[in-house]
Design an enzyme around this catalytic site. Sequence first.
Site, PDB file in Angstrom:
ATOM      1  N   PHE A   9       7.022   1.251  -2.021  1.00 38.67           N
ATOM      2  CA  PHE A   9       6.144   2.362  -2.398  1.00 38.67           C
ATOM      3  C   PHE A   9       4.729   2.108  -1.887  1.00 38.67           C
ATOM      4  CE2 PHE A   9       3.206   4.381  -5.504  1.00 38.67           C
ATOM      5  CZ  PHE A   9       3.603   5.698  -5.326  1.00 38.67           C
ATOM      6  N   GLY A  10       4.143   3.119  -1.240  1.00 38.71           N
ATOM      7  CA  GLY A  10       2.764   3.033  -0.762  1.00 38.71           C
ATOM      8  C   GLY A  10       1.906   4.103  -1.417  1.00 38.71           C
ATOM      9  N   TYR A  11       0.700   3.732  -1.800  1.00 39.67           N
ATOM     10  CA  TYR A  11      -0.214   4.689  -2.445  1.00 39.67           C
ATOM     11  C   TYR A  11      -1.595   4.685  -1.782  1.00 39.67           C
ATOM     12  CZ  TYR A  11      -1.788   0.330  -4.461  1.00 39.67           C
ATOM     13  OH  TYR A  11      -2.257  -0.958  -4.601  1.00 39.67           O
ATOM     14  N   GLY A  12      -1.785   3.813  -0.787  1.00 35.12           N
ATOM     15  CA  GLY A  12      -3.062   3.725  -0.078  1.00 35.12           C
ATOM     16  C   GLY A  12      -2.801   3.870   1.404  1.00 35.12           C
ATOM     17  N   SER A  13      -3.235   2.878   2.182  1.00 38.42           N
ATOM     18  CA  SER A  13      -3.063   2.982   3.641  1.00 38.42           C
ATOM     19  C   SER A  13      -1.594   3.044   4.050  1.00 38.42           C
ATOM     20  CB  SER A  13      -3.754   1.808   4.340  1.00 38.42           C
ATOM     21  OG  SER A  13      -3.136   0.591   3.990  1.00 38.42           O
ATOM     22  N   GLU A  88      -1.711  -7.409   3.351  1.00 38.01           N
ATOM     23  CA  GLU A  88      -2.257  -7.181   2.008  1.00 38.01           C
ATOM     24  C   GLU A  88      -2.721  -8.483   1.369  1.00 38.01           C
ATOM     25  OE1 GLU A  88      -2.415  -4.015   0.753  1.00 38.01           O
ATOM     26  OE2 GLU A  88      -1.422  -3.164   2.490  1.00 38.01           O
TER      27      GLU A  88
HETATM   28  C1  SIN Z   1      -0.766   0.596  -0.405  1.00 35.25           C
HETATM   29  O1  SIN Z   1      -1.097   1.371   0.500  1.00 35.25           O
HETATM   30  O2  SIN Z   1       0.286   0.808  -1.024  1.00 35.25           O
HETATM   31  C2  SIN Z   1      -1.553  -0.649  -0.748  1.00 35.25           C
HETATM   32  C3  SIN Z   1      -3.024  -0.482  -0.653  1.00 35.25           C
HETATM   33  C4  SIN Z   1      -3.555  -0.309   0.746  1.00 35.25           C
HETATM   34  O3  SIN Z   1      -3.166  -1.057   1.651  1.00 35.25           O
HETATM   35  O4  SIN Z   1      -4.359   0.605   0.974  1.00 35.25           O
END
Ligand code: SIN
Length: 192
Positions: A9-13, A88
């Site tokens: 699951f990704g919520y940012g980049s 990360e």
């Molecule tokens: C993500 O995208 O899930 C982790 C945070 C990021 O790398 O921006």
Amino acid sequence: MMPTKVWIFGYGSLIWNPGFAFEQRQVGYIRGWARRFYQGSPDHRGIPGSPGRVVTLVADTQSICWGVAYQVAGESLESIFSYLDEREQGGFRRHQVDFYPKTMTTDAPAPAVTTAAVYIARDDNPHYLGPASVPEMALQIFHSKGPSGLNRDYLLRLAESLRGLGVTDVHVTELERHVRQLEAQSKDGPSD
Ligand code: SIN
């Protein structure tokens, strides 16, 4: 035994730039977490001593966090995790969460819950910045840059990606509004 299919699951980049090959991409959310620009970035969107701000997740029973889950083949998992662990590394650790796919139609059967891996930077990591007022965070984001680029581009890209998914995140929208104001002011130049 290695599972044959795994979700990340990704919520940012990771929403706009997963950086790894996947078999399926699904929009959805996780429960009990709020997306916040509370993590300092000394390696991607800032530099040591002058970090930018990137998103992490903060536990909040009242919140859900929208994002994107990627299904990857079990045999690619080791190389994907070593790529993401490196990317990360600035304070993020892998956790397991329940993922809820977005139901496209209201009359569809309730979606099955899938477990997904997610990277979270908790408040005990050395780069954690925590909360500040929206204008303060916006100013820091506006002025920061690092090896991955301008911190404001990270924010604006995230805001645009969330709009593309058809979801709203008030925290992100507020910061975007402030950063756009700062951009407009800097284009106008200093007033006499
Ligand atoms: C993500 O995208 O899930 C982790 C945070 C990021 O790398 O921006």
